[in-house]
Write a protein that holds these residues in place. Structure first.
Motif, short mmCIF file in Angstrom:
data_model
loop_
_atom_site.label_atom_id
_atom_site.label_comp_id
_atom_site.label_asym_id
_atom_site.label_seq_id
_atom_site.Cartn_x
_atom_site.Cartn_y
_atom_site.Cartn_z
N HIS A 286 -10.14 -23.69 58.57
CA HIS A 286 -11.56 -23.43 58.42
C HIS A 286 -11.86 -21.95 58.63
N GLU A 287 -12.82 -21.44 57.86
CA GLU A 287 -13.13 -20.01 57.88
C GLU A 287 -13.55 -19.51 59.26
N TYR A 290 -10.13 -18.95 60.94
CA TYR A 290 -9.03 -18.57 60.06
C TYR A 290 -8.26 -17.37 60.61
N ASP A 291 -8.97 -16.30 60.93
CA ASP A 291 -8.29 -15.09 61.39
C ASP A 291 -7.58 -15.33 62.72
N CYS A 294 -4.35 -17.27 62.05
CA CYS A 294 -3.37 -16.36 61.47
C CYS A 294 -2.74 -15.47 62.54
N ASP A 364 -4.75 -15.38 52.67
CA ASP A 364 -5.67 -15.00 51.57
C ASP A 364 -5.07 -15.33 50.21
N ARG A 385 -7.81 -20.49 53.23
CA ARG A 385 -9.10 -20.53 53.89
C ARG A 385 -10.00 -21.57 53.22
N SER A 387 -14.12 -23.63 53.62
CA SER A 387 -15.41 -23.65 54.31
C SER A 387 -15.96 -25.06 54.47
#
Length: 469
Positions: A286-287, A290-291, A294, A364, A385, A387
């Motif tokens: 999920h956005e 996400y980061d 990662c 990405d 990713r 939403s």
């Protein structure tokens, strides 16, 4: 218990054609594998036919006792088997790899031997009485892959023997020595003739799948090879259990804790250096997190040492063969050219020996990119990713395969609700690829059909018979 050299010598042919098996980490010779002929296949099938009735007549209790003794034999030779497996397949001794695989063989044999399978009363209403029994099929052909050669051989042969069948095992041409050694050790405690291994080429393997004396084929491998087996077995109407290709999806819900799940995500994807049918091969995050996912996953992956499997420090090894190395390299290169972001890896050292491809994380990336849409079967994980949970489920279900999947969340009821909507034979929650000898396992869609493991797996190795009256 034999020494490593004695065990290897015991499976090396004294005459006839051979193939040299090379270590995928170094290119050095591991040993000579026999190339069995059609005549040899006919001999072992005939021996299996002759030995099977007496084995079946022993009954469940005596067969279970024999399997328990066979498990003891594997345990006695565990270190020698693990070393051979590491050299031939490439997986390290430590971590969830070679020693783990041999230990799992022992545990699976014992678990299968102790499963209860009693006749089922179907109707008993005073007027009608009907029971369901399961009788041996006869001779079972077991065809295994190169990624978990010993463990998958046990998954096939243990329930088959437990149910009173004889078994002819055909190992992958890439990893025959491991399975030949395993069968040799098992046969120290099993009656003569009921278990044999045939190390052969395609022509002899095709004969096994169409042989009129073989009542069932168990196969683990690619979907394409599974289709060929379906066709070649059709004329003799063989029973089939097929565990075929997968491209397992994992969905990380927005309430998951990235740091808490990172290591389990890593091993879900990179177990056996990614060479596992039910590995996590595409990760939908999920956005909102996400980061963070990662970042945490990259930190875990970067700390995992890769190298020669005989080095006690390593937990990741090479790809088993050049063909699979090329598949992974080409998919990562295509992802890079498409504009995807390489978080880690993607830069193999082509000057070193062996088929080592570095642990690779790709972010990405579009869902239709080949690294996502095709099964990579190696140490490269695409992270997609999303939403909308509905969109993630739709993408997870879009492929023609459905072996396994996973959902990652701090909310167990929510995770189970998502899991129920995924088209896969098994959906794990907050883990991926965890198999259990008590729990049935099988694929959906073009990932195959039939169940293995547990009581349902035993039933799949028998012929149902209803006694009515």
């Amino acid at each position: 218990m034999e020494t490593y050299d004695a065990l290897l010598a015991s499976i090396s042919p004294v005459s006839g054609p051979t193939r040299t098996i090379l270590d995928p980490a170094t290119g050095a010779a591991v040993g000579e594998a026999p190339v069995h002929t059609l005549g040899y296949l006919e001999e072992v099938v005939a021996a299996a036919q002759a030995a099977q009735p007496a084995w079946a007549a022993l009954g469940h209790e005596a067969r279970s006792a024999a399997l328990l003794k066979a498990a003891d034999a594997v345990e006695r030779s565990a270190e020698e088997l693990a070393r051979l497996l590491s050299r031939e397949q490439g997986k390290p001794l430590n971590g969830p790899n070679a020693r783990f695989e041999v230990g799992a063989c022992v545990a699976w044999l014992r678990a299968t031997a102790t499963l209860a399978l009693e006749p089922e009363t179907i109707v008993d209403d005073g007027a009608t009485y009907a029971e369901l029994h399961y009788k041996p099929i006869g001779v079972v052909g077991a065809i295994g892959p190169w990624n978990w050669p010993m463990m998958i051989a046990i998954w096939q042969l243990a329930p088959a023997l437990r149910m009173g069948n004889a078994v002819v095992v055909k190992p992958s041409g890439n990893t025959p020595l491991s399975v030949l050694a395993l069968v040799k050790v098992l046969n120290e405690e099993l009656p003569e003739g009921i278990l044999a291994a045939v190390s052969c080429g395609r022509e002899v393997g095709s004969r096994l799948t169409e042989h009129p004396a073989i009542g069932k084929i168990m196969f683990t491998g690619s979907t394409a090879a599974g289709r060929a087996i379906i066709k070649s077995s059709a004329d003799t109407v063989k029973r089939l259990t097929l565990e075929l290709g997968g491209n397992d999806a994992g969905i990380v819900l927005p309430d998951a804790d990235p740091k808490a799940i990172a290591e389990d995500l890593f091993w879900g994807a990179f177990l056996n250096t990614g060479q596992t049918c039910a590995a996590l091969k595409r990760l939908y995050v999920h956005e909102d997190i996400y980061d963070a996912v990662c970042t945490e996953l990259t930190a875990v992956a970067a700390a995992m040492p890769m190298g020669n499997g005989l080095d006690e420090n390593n937990v990741l090894g090479p790809l088993q063969n050049k063909q699979q190395y090329d598949v992974v390299a080409n998919l990562v290169d295509a992802a890079r050219r498409s504009g995807a972001r390489i978080l880690l890896g993607g830069n193999p050292d082509t000057d070193q020996p062996g088929y080592f491809y570095p642990t690779t994380l790709v972010a990405d990336i579009d869902n239709d990119n080949p690294l996502v849409a095709e099964e990579q079967f190696g140490p490269a994980l695409p992270i997609i990713r999303y939403s909308s949970v509905d969109d993630a489920i739709a993408k997870a279900n879009a492929l023609e395969v459905g072996l396994g999947a996973s959902v990652w969340s701090s909310d167990l009821p929510a995770a189970r609700a998502v899991a129920a909507r995924i088209e896969a034979g098994t959906v794990w929650i907050n883990k991926h690829g965890a198999v259990d000898p008590r729990i049935p396992f099988g694929g959906a869609k073009q990932s195959g059909y039939g169940l293995e493991f547990g009581v349902e797996g035993l039933k799949a190795l028998g012929v149902p018979q209803v006694i009515n009256g």
